[in-house]
Design a protein around this motif. Structure first.
Motif, PDB file in Angstrom:
ATOM      1  N   HIS A   3       0.832  -1.190   0.000  1.00  0.00           N
ATOM      2  CA  HIS A   3       0.000   0.000   0.000  1.00  0.00           C
ATOM      3  C   HIS A   3       0.881   1.260   0.000  1.00  0.00           C
ATOM      4  CE1 HIS A   3      -3.612   2.220   0.544  1.00  0.00           C
ATOM      5  NE2 HIS A   3      -3.148   2.803   1.639  1.00  0.00           N
ATOM      6  N   LEU A   4       1.901   1.230   0.888  1.00  0.00           N
ATOM      7  CA  LEU A   4       2.810   2.367   1.009  1.00  0.00           C
ATOM      8  C   LEU A   4       3.540   2.592  -0.317  1.00  0.00           C
ATOM      9  CD1 LEU A   4       4.103   4.486   2.856  1.00  0.00           C
ATOM     10  CD2 LEU A   4       5.895   2.811   3.340  1.00  0.00           C
ATOM     11  N   LEU A  11       2.652   9.419  -5.608  1.00  0.00           N
ATOM     12  CA  LEU A  11       3.216  10.733  -5.300  1.00  0.00           C
ATOM     13  C   LEU A  11       4.258  11.121  -6.351  1.00  0.00           C
ATOM     14  CD1 LEU A  11       3.203  13.003  -3.223  1.00  0.00           C
ATOM     15  CD2 LEU A  11       5.093  11.850  -2.064  1.00  0.00           C
ATOM     16  N   ARG A  12       5.078  10.120  -6.708  1.00  0.00           N
ATOM     17  CA  ARG A  12       6.120  10.387  -7.703  1.00  0.00           C
ATOM     18  C   ARG A  12       5.488  10.814  -9.030  1.00  0.00           C
ATOM     19  NH1 ARG A  12       9.589   5.425  -9.234  1.00  0.00           N
ATOM     20  NH2 ARG A  12       7.839   5.105 -10.631  1.00  0.00           N
ATOM     21  N   ARG A  14       2.785  12.288  -9.495  1.00  0.00           N
ATOM     22  CA  ARG A  14       2.235  13.649  -9.411  1.00  0.00           C
ATOM     23  C   ARG A  14       3.348  14.681  -9.428  1.00  0.00           C
ATOM     24  NH1 ARG A  14      -2.103  11.298  -6.193  1.00  0.00           N
ATOM     25  NH2 ARG A  14      -3.851  11.430  -7.630  1.00  0.00           N
ATOM     26  N   LEU A  15       4.423  14.389  -8.676  1.00  0.00           N
ATOM     27  CA  LEU A  15       5.503  15.378  -8.594  1.00  0.00           C
ATOM     28  C   LEU A  15       6.238  15.518  -9.923  1.00  0.00           C
ATOM     29  CD1 LEU A  15       7.020  14.731  -5.052  1.00  0.00           C
ATOM     30  CD2 LEU A  15       5.513  16.571  -5.815  1.00  0.00           C
ATOM     31  N   LEU A  16       6.291  14.439 -10.684  1.00  0.00           N
ATOM     32  CA  LEU A  16       7.003  14.507 -11.972  1.00  0.00           C
ATOM     33  C   LEU A  16       6.050  14.872 -13.108  1.00  0.00           C
ATOM     34  CD1 LEU A  16       9.467  11.506 -11.657  1.00  0.00           C
ATOM     35  CD2 LEU A  16       9.852  13.922 -11.200  1.00  0.00           C
ATOM     36  N   PHE A  17       4.833  15.252 -12.743  1.00  0.00           N
ATOM     37  CA  PHE A  17       3.836  15.699 -13.732  1.00  0.00           C
ATOM     38  C   PHE A  17       3.439  14.612 -14.718  1.00  0.00           C
ATOM     39  CE2 PHE A  17       5.904  19.568 -12.282  1.00  0.00           C
ATOM     40  CZ  PHE A  17       4.807  20.372 -11.972  1.00  0.00           C
ATOM     41  N   THR A  18       3.608  13.336 -14.321  1.00  0.00           N
ATOM     42  CA  THR A  18       3.173  12.256 -15.208  1.00  0.00           C
ATOM     43  C   THR A  18       1.648  12.227 -15.222  1.00  0.00           C
ATOM     44  OG1 THR A  18       5.034  11.080 -14.300  1.00  0.00           O
ATOM     45  CG2 THR A  18       3.610   9.847 -15.774  1.00  0.00           C
ATOM     46  N   ASP A  19       1.059  12.393 -14.052  1.00  0.00           N
ATOM     47  CA  ASP A  19      -0.399  12.418 -13.956  1.00  0.00           C
ATOM     48  C   ASP A  19      -0.891  13.860 -14.065  1.00  0.00           C
ATOM     49  OD1 ASP A  19      -0.531   9.771 -13.683  1.00  0.00           O
ATOM     50  OD2 ASP A  19      -0.888   9.750 -11.510  1.00  0.00           O
ATOM     51  N   GLU A  20      -2.188  13.988 -14.268  1.00  0.00           N
ATOM     52  CA  GLU A  20      -2.864  15.294 -14.221  1.00  0.00           C
ATOM     53  C   GLU A  20      -2.470  15.966 -12.898  1.00  0.00           C
ATOM     54  OE1 GLU A  20      -5.367  17.793 -16.010  1.00  0.00           O
ATOM     55  OE2 GLU A  20      -4.238  16.202 -16.996  1.00  0.00           O
ATOM     56  N   PRO A  21      -2.152  17.273 -12.894  1.00  0.00           N
ATOM     57  CA  PRO A  21      -1.718  17.915 -11.644  1.00  0.00           C
ATOM     58  C   PRO A  21      -2.778  17.786 -10.542  1.00  0.00           C
ATOM     59  CG  PRO A  21      -1.318  19.341 -13.502  1.00  0.00           C
ATOM     60  CD  PRO A  21      -2.080  18.182 -14.032  1.00  0.00           C
ATOM     61  N   ASP A  22      -2.309  17.536  -9.318  1.00  0.00           N
ATOM     62  CA  ASP A  22      -3.210  17.447  -8.161  1.00  0.00           C
ATOM     63  C   ASP A  22      -2.982  18.725  -7.347  1.00  0.00           C
ATOM     64  OD1 ASP A  22      -4.111  17.108  -5.568  1.00  0.00           O
ATOM     65  OD2 ASP A  22      -3.930  14.921  -5.694  1.00  0.00           O
ATOM     66  N   ALA A  24      -3.784  19.904  -4.465  1.00  0.00           N
ATOM     67  CA  ALA A  24      -3.373  19.815  -3.058  1.00  0.00           C
ATOM     68  C   ALA A  24      -1.889  19.458  -2.952  1.00  0.00           C
ATOM     69  CB  ALA A  24      -4.223  18.780  -2.337  1.00  0.00           C
ATOM     70  N   VAL A  25      -1.453  18.480  -3.743  1.00  0.00           N
ATOM     71  CA  VAL A  25      -0.059  18.029  -3.652  1.00  0.00           C
ATOM     72  C   VAL A  25       0.893  19.129  -4.127  1.00  0.00           C
ATOM     73  CG1 VAL A  25       1.632  16.392  -4.558  1.00  0.00           C
ATOM     74  CG2 VAL A  25      -0.651  15.600  -3.914  1.00  0.00           C
TER      75      VAL A  25
END
Ligand code: ADP
Length: 535
Positions: A3-4, A11-12, A14-22, A24-25
């Protein structure tokens, strides 16, 4: 643990902009960096953190924005609303920069710039350039004065932030475009997969079914009425061409294909009910990855039921007709020979009767060839092996071929030992020599030459028949021994024949445990070589 790990991967991305920007993060990270900048600045000069100074107001803005990012119902708000956050971040950076110390806060502009470019494409990148210029560069110039250092910062920060924003927006556009192309190609492949009138199966490298089209689902219902587990090699109601011998696991086309084998036209029957079962012809091709390693297989199943039934009907028809023809032919043959034994007939009648006799022999041979061919699938060729002087057999055949060769103006030379005894079926071997020799004469030009040889090599008897006639192309050589096959040259020149002789010759040779080979060059001639065990 799993899970972790998943959360860290999320998180990675999101931070590397692979996913749609979040929001809150990203906003959280921005606030942390902003606070870090102020803390480090304060470490050198505590006054930098005086309440009320612009950098601290900026921090307050950042914290409020952060809270907003965490609680706002983004999915219900219009898309552009989230764009306000990075713009507010640029404003906070502007406040941080209007300070004598300056700090490295300018470089932080890259974070909202990337965010804008990632989320809003080129329009976002334009906003990033305008935002860094008017919220960050211009205020700091106005506030701190037009020094060289300030000017350099005011110009470079918008340029670099804009560059980052445009870079990410273009990269994204390209990814989207190629994703569209791939999706389109996938839809085309899917349409082909489902429209072709052929059962298709895709296997992965481990032999698991990756895809089956609708046509093949019908075949699978017949073959596996109990259901299929989706793995290559499952046994079911799958039978060989005889319709009764079941396929073993090693013989199953999917099993062979999952081991990287490629094949063509494996025939099989699926289903047990004679009324609904289908005959299929299966082919397989390997699928390889970029490094040429086995990555799976594609199998195509063609319905050949009508063809197989027609073949059977044809064979039965040919068998029964040729069988029926044999009796009257035997009678004609017998009476012609009785007539020929009479000495009171005029010579021209005798000559005509001899023509009848010759043609009766030809017809009888043709009929027995047809009969044999029609039955070939069911019964293997029967040979009776006895000690036979093959040399005498060959000489007899050459002698019998003499008149036909003379008519065709072809000479025959003979290289045969006095005697050569081998355990063979004399009649069948005579048929082999007759077939090869008559072909050599038929497919020669006028003035051509045929060479017949017989000898031994180790424990093998070697028979050779060579000519300097039409020859056979490499492509035709592979099909020469199949029933009813004739080369284009033979057809074009209207040379008499039906294409059965060589297939029968091959079955006779193989029934003796021997082999037949051909070497040939188109236009230059052919040489057939038969090798038989002498015992
Ligand atoms: P047929 O001679 O009755 O047509 P065969 O089975 O004996 O049938 O031969 C099949 C085909 O192979 C022939 O039609 C001919 O095209 C080719 N062929 C056989 N022997 C020769 C040869 N010696 N030279 C050239 N072509 C040949």
């Amino acid at each position: 643990m799993g899970h972790l790990h998943q959360r860290l991967v999320g998180l990675r991305r999101r931070l590397l902009f692979t996913d749609e920007p979040d929001p809150a993060v990203l906003q959280g990270v921005f606030a942390l960096l902003y606070a870090l900048d102020l803390t480090l600045r304060a470490a050198g000069d505590a006054a930098a953190l005086d309440v009320g100074t612009w950098p601290v107001v900026g921090l307050a803005v950042t914290v409020v924005t952060c809270a907003l990012a965490a609680v706002a119902p983004w999915e219900r708000l219009p898309g552009w609303a989230a764009g306000l956050l990075p713009v507010l971040d640029l404003a906070a950076l502007g406040m941080s920069r209007v300070d004598e110390q300056g700090g490295a806060a300018g470089i932080l502009a890259v974070v909202p710039a990337l965010w804008l470019g990632r989320q809003f494409g080129r329009r976002g990148a334009v906003v990033a350039v305008l935002g860094t210029t008017f919220l960050l560069a211009v205020p700091s110039l106005l506030y701190l004065g037009l020094t060289g250092v300030n000017l350099s910062r005011a110009v470079l920060i918008p340029v670099v932030a804009g560059w980052a924003a445009f870079a990410i927006s273009y990269a994204l556009e390209r990814v989207r475009a190629s994703r569209d192309v791939i999706a389109h190609q996938r839809r085309i492949s899917q349409a082909i997969f489902e429209t072709v009138d052929v059962g298709l199966v895709l296997l992965d490298r481990h032999g698991a079914y990756e895809g089956v089209n609708k046509r093949h689902e019908d075949f699978m219902r017949l073959a596996f009425p109990e259901g299929h587990l989706g793995r290559a090699g499952q046994l079911g109601l799958v039978f060989h061409e005889d319709g009764t011998t079941a396929f073993t696991r090693d013989e199953m086309p999917t099993y062979r294909a999952s081991h990287g084998e490629e094949f063509e036209d494996i025939r099989m029957w699926v289903g047990s009910d004679p009324h609904t079962r289908r005959a299929l012809s299966v082919s397989s091709r390997r699928v390889e990855d970029d490094n040429g390693a086995f990555a799976g297989a594609a199998l195509a199943y063609k319905d050949v039921t009508d063809f197989m039934r027609a073949l059977r009907v044809k064979d039965e028809f040919v068998a029964s007709v040729s069988h029926e023809l044999r009796t009257p032919l035997t009678s004609i043959n017998g009476y012609v020979h009785i007539l020929l034994e009479r000495h009171d007939l005029p010579t021209d009648v005798t000559a005509q009767l001899e023509v009848v006799a010759r043609n009766t022999v030809r017809l009888t041979r043709l009929v027995s060839d047809l009969l044999h061919t029609a039955q070939a699938d069911e019964a293997p060729m029967h040979v009776v092996r006895e000690d036979t002087d093959l040399a005498a057999v060959v000489r007899g055949c050459v002698e019998a071929a003499g008149p036909a060769a003379a008519r065709a103006d072809v000479s025959i030379s003979l290289d045969v030992p006095e005697t050569l005894v081998a355990r063979v079926d004399a009649q069948r071997m005579a048929q082999v020599v007759d077939n090869l020799l008559s072909n050599a004469v038929k497919y020669s030009r006028r003035g051509g030459h045929v060479r017949v040889s017989l000898g031994t090599d180790a424990n093998r008897v070697v028979l050779g028949v060579a000519d300097d006639g039409l020859g056979i192309s490499a492509a035709d050589r592979g099909r020469l021994f199949t029933r009813f096959f004739r080369t284009r040259q033979a057809e074009e020149q209207a040379i008499q024949g039906v294409g059965l002789g060589l297939s029968i010759t091959k079955s006779i040779v193989e029934a003796h445990g021997g082999r037949i080979e051909v070497q040939s060059e188109l236009g230059a001639g052919s040489e057939f070589t038969v090798r038989l065990p002498d015992r």
